[in-house]
Design an enzyme around this catalytic site. Sequence first.
Site, PDB file in Angstrom:
ATOM      1  N   ASP A   1      42.876  51.636  46.265  1.00 37.83           N
ATOM      2  CA  ASP A   1      44.024  50.800  45.983  1.00 37.83           C
ATOM      3  C   ASP A   1      44.434  50.955  44.319  1.00 37.83           C
ATOM      4  OD1 ASP A   1      41.925  49.396  45.717  1.00 37.83           O
ATOM      5  OD2 ASP A   1      42.851  47.501  45.547  1.00 37.83           O
TER       6      ASP A   1
ATOM      7  N   GLU B   1      40.488  46.770  46.901  1.00 36.15           N
ATOM      8  CA  GLU B   1      39.337  46.244  46.202  1.00 36.15           C
ATOM      9  C   GLU B   1      39.918  45.300  45.339  1.00 36.15           C
ATOM     10  OE1 GLU B   1      37.148  45.367  42.723  1.00 36.15           O
ATOM     11  OE2 GLU B   1      38.846  46.870  42.583  1.00 36.15           O
ATOM     12  N   GLU B   2      41.222  45.477  44.510  1.00 39.15           N
ATOM     13  CA  GLU B   2      41.758  44.602  43.732  1.00 39.15           C
ATOM     14  C   GLU B   2      42.204  43.330  44.203  1.00 39.15           C
ATOM     15  OE1 GLU B   2      41.827  45.268  40.695  1.00 39.15           O
ATOM     16  OE2 GLU B   2      41.668  47.512  40.422  1.00 39.15           O
TER      17      GLU B   2
ATOM     18  N   ARG C   1      22.566  49.387  35.467  1.00 41.28           N
ATOM     19  CA  ARG C   1      22.111  48.363  35.286  1.00 41.28           C
ATOM     20  C   ARG C   1      21.497  47.634  36.497  1.00 41.28           C
ATOM     21  NH1 ARG C   1      21.301  44.448  31.254  1.00 41.28           N
ATOM     22  NH2 ARG C   1      21.202  42.341  31.957  1.00 41.28           N
TER      23      ARG C   1
ATOM     24  N   HIS D   1      43.069  48.564  33.710  1.00 38.86           N
ATOM     25  CA  HIS D   1      44.116  47.729  33.941  1.00 38.86           C
ATOM     26  C   HIS D   1      45.321  47.778  33.093  1.00 38.86           C
ATOM     27  CE1 HIS D   1      42.290  44.946  37.456  1.00 38.86           C
ATOM     28  NE2 HIS D   1      41.833  45.987  37.413  1.00 38.86           N
TER      29      HIS D   1
END
Length: 408
Positions: free
Chosen positions: A71, A137-138, A177, A380
């Site tokens: 998306d 996802e957003e 990580r 973004h």
Amino acid sequence: MPATLDELVAIYEDLHRHPELGRQEHRTAGIVADHLRTLGYDVTSGVGGTGVVGTLARGEGPTVLLRADMDALPVREDTGLPYASTATATTADGETVPVMHACGHDVHTTCLIGAAAGLAADTGWRGRLLVVFQPDEEGGGGAQAMVDDGLFERFGTPDVVLGQHVAPVPVGVLGVRSGPAFAASDALRITVHGAGGHGSRPETTVDPVVLGASVVQRLQTVVSREVAAAETVVVTVGSFHAGTAANVIPDRAVLGLSIRTTDPDVRTRVLAAVERIVRGEAIAAGAPREPELEVLNSFPAVVNDPVACDRVRASFAEEGRWLVVDPGPVTGSEDVGVLAEAAGAPCAYWLLGGADPALFASATSVDQIRRVVDGLPSNHSPRFAPLAGPTLESGVAALVSAARSWLA
């Protein structure tokens, strides 16, 4: 079939030019499904709304899930690219908005198509491959929607969940990580109520614009005064809507709030502080009604499995083409952890460098590299623009390498 880098770049540019908001990724899902079928995958569309799942089995062995999100965001593109988006879409609220792949999900989708092609052409592995192209996802609900639609009951439970997110660090760098790697996310809609009236007579009103502004200012003290300096917290007011005319005091103001945390206890304290502040400011302003706090989405931190991260690091090191670093905790959020948690599987999710290495040529220390990164358009941003060809080549290879470390 995307057999060459040029073909992958063409797919990427097409997806970038035609972005779609979460739960509206019909065109993107169709492109994905067509490529997967051509590659010989068993393909199921419409999983969790607009999600696509491809499966490829090669005898007995582990099941590996590779995930990409599809998306885009309601952002007006300002990159100046020849394939820049001019698309618009209608939101669930009926608003027409510009749309852009400002977070790089077009990179993720294209890389997974390329990895699916590479793994389909490679006959040297055994096991089962799940390629999952996730919607929304957003909005924070796409992974859960696929789980709720029977993702693992229908397609099998993976032994590991793998994926990556493009970031404005140099191409050729991968950030891996262990432990809490991406922050938990809570998005709230806060409505504060006033009593409207004429702009020339504010004494006869309760002004929700002033009330909302007080809330915005006071919320800044959550991070600066209510959590320890070593705790990771971000509180952002990303939207503020009130009124229709300069000379009219409205009845209400609506704020959009984003909260990022990495520790569950801190998350609980921050959410409680936000509610206390909003209600307290409403009382102080003499609001005629209680404020409303609505949770728009909420998903946990991505916690990478240390053993799985060690395996992908070893695989990346064996390839010898990347600089693999620990990026520290990322305050951005991801719902890929929902997939791993629902499957009961370890997760390894890394950052993929997508910035032009030439921009870092004069940097000779980690601090200088960070300063360059801070000066680049971030995810973004309306100017976010990964370096397409090299980023895709690196991302495809990283997914294939990580998958093969299990499937081999």
